[in-house]
Design a protein around this motif. Structure first.
Motif, PDB file in Angstrom:
ATOM      1  N   ALA A  59     -26.478  18.758  25.942  1.00 65.07           N
ATOM      2  CA  ALA A  59     -27.195  20.034  25.872  1.00 65.07           C
ATOM      3  C   ALA A  59     -26.793  20.931  27.035  1.00 65.07           C
ATOM      4  O   ALA A  59     -26.589  22.137  26.856  1.00 65.07           O
ATOM      5  CB  ALA A  59     -28.702  19.795  25.878  1.00 65.07           C
ATOM      6  N   LYS A  60     -26.637  20.345  28.200  1.00 66.20           N
ATOM      7  CA  LYS A  60     -26.234  21.126  29.372  1.00 66.20           C
ATOM      8  C   LYS A  60     -24.817  21.674  29.181  1.00 66.20           C
ATOM      9  O   LYS A  60     -24.555  22.847  29.465  1.00 66.20           O
ATOM     10  CB  LYS A  60     -26.297  20.258  30.623  1.00 66.20           C
ATOM     11  N   GLN A  61     -23.921  20.843  28.671  1.00 70.88           N
ATOM     12  CA  GLN A  61     -22.537  21.275  28.423  1.00 70.88           C
ATOM     13  C   GLN A  61     -22.499  22.389  27.378  1.00 70.88           C
ATOM     14  O   GLN A  61     -21.745  23.348  27.506  1.00 70.88           O
ATOM     15  CB  GLN A  61     -21.664  20.097  27.976  1.00 70.88           C
ATOM     16  N   ALA A  62     -23.322  22.245  26.339  1.00 70.86           N
ATOM     17  CA  ALA A  62     -23.362  23.266  25.294  1.00 70.86           C
ATOM     18  C   ALA A  62     -23.886  24.583  25.860  1.00 70.86           C
ATOM     19  O   ALA A  62     -23.383  25.652  25.516  1.00 70.86           O
ATOM     20  CB  ALA A  62     -24.241  22.796  24.136  1.00 70.86           C
ATOM     21  N   THR A  63     -24.869  24.496  26.731  1.00 66.90           N
ATOM     22  CA  THR A  63     -25.415  25.700  27.356  1.00 66.90           C
ATOM     23  C   THR A  63     -24.357  26.373  28.224  1.00 66.90           C
ATOM     24  O   THR A  63     -24.191  27.590  28.183  1.00 66.90           O
ATOM     25  CB  THR A  63     -26.659  25.351  28.197  1.00 66.90           C
ATOM     26  N   ILE A  64     -23.630  25.574  28.980  1.00 67.52           N
ATOM     27  CA  ILE A  64     -22.567  26.103  29.828  1.00 67.52           C
ATOM     28  C   ILE A  64     -21.491  26.772  28.980  1.00 67.52           C
ATOM     29  O   ILE A  64     -20.974  27.831  29.323  1.00 67.52           O
ATOM     30  CB  ILE A  64     -21.958  24.987  30.701  1.00 67.52           C
ATOM     31  N   ALA A  65     -21.192  26.159  27.832  1.00 74.84           N
ATOM     32  CA  ALA A  65     -20.158  26.697  26.943  1.00 74.84           C
ATOM     33  C   ALA A  65     -20.685  27.863  26.100  1.00 74.84           C
ATOM     34  O   ALA A  65     -19.929  28.485  25.361  1.00 74.84           O
ATOM     35  CB  ALA A  65     -19.656  25.587  26.015  1.00 74.84           C
ATOM     36  N   GLY A  66     -21.976  28.166  26.206  1.00 77.74           N
ATOM     37  CA  GLY A  66     -22.556  29.277  25.456  1.00 77.74           C
ATOM     38  C   GLY A  66     -22.904  28.937  24.036  1.00 77.74           C
ATOM     39  O   GLY A  66     -23.083  29.811  23.210  1.00 77.74           O
TER      40      GLY A  66
END
Length: 105
Positions: free
Chosen positions: A91-98
């Motif tokens: 979820a954190k990676q997805a948030t970072i990737a937008g």
């Protein structure tokens, strides 16, 4: 006054904030001793000495032989914790990737 361990308990400890309550999980006769399953959490690095010190002799038909959680329960807990950490990382990676992560069911 005291509540001993049994693999076939008649009550359970319920923790609410900083308070511990003892709830009956079946009818308990007047004068009957109170038991709950200590089910101490394993750390995964228990030695033979630790296992011997934690030996259970409650005599219940369902006795698992230890006052610690079963190895299967330990493995399931560790796997669930790892899955939760992985989902949080994703979820954190997805948030970072937008990207908005998919809702879990």
């Amino acid at each position: 006054r005291f509540i001993n361990h049994s693999c076939a308990p008649n009550c359970e400890a319920v923790i609410d904030k900083s308070r511990v309550f003892i709830d009956a999980i079946r009818d308990i006769a007047v004068g009957e001793e109170l038991f709950y399953d200590y089910e101490y959490q394993r750390s995964g690095d228990e030695t033979a000495e630790d296992e011997a010190r934690s030996r259970c002799a409650c005599g219940a038909a369902t006795c698992r032989g230890s006052i610690m959680e079963s190895r299967a329960a330990y493995e399931a807990r560790v796997a669930a914790e790892a899955a939760k950490r992985a989902a949080k990382r994703a979820a954190k990676q997805a948030t970072i990737a937008g990207v908005t992560p998919a809702a879990s069911s």
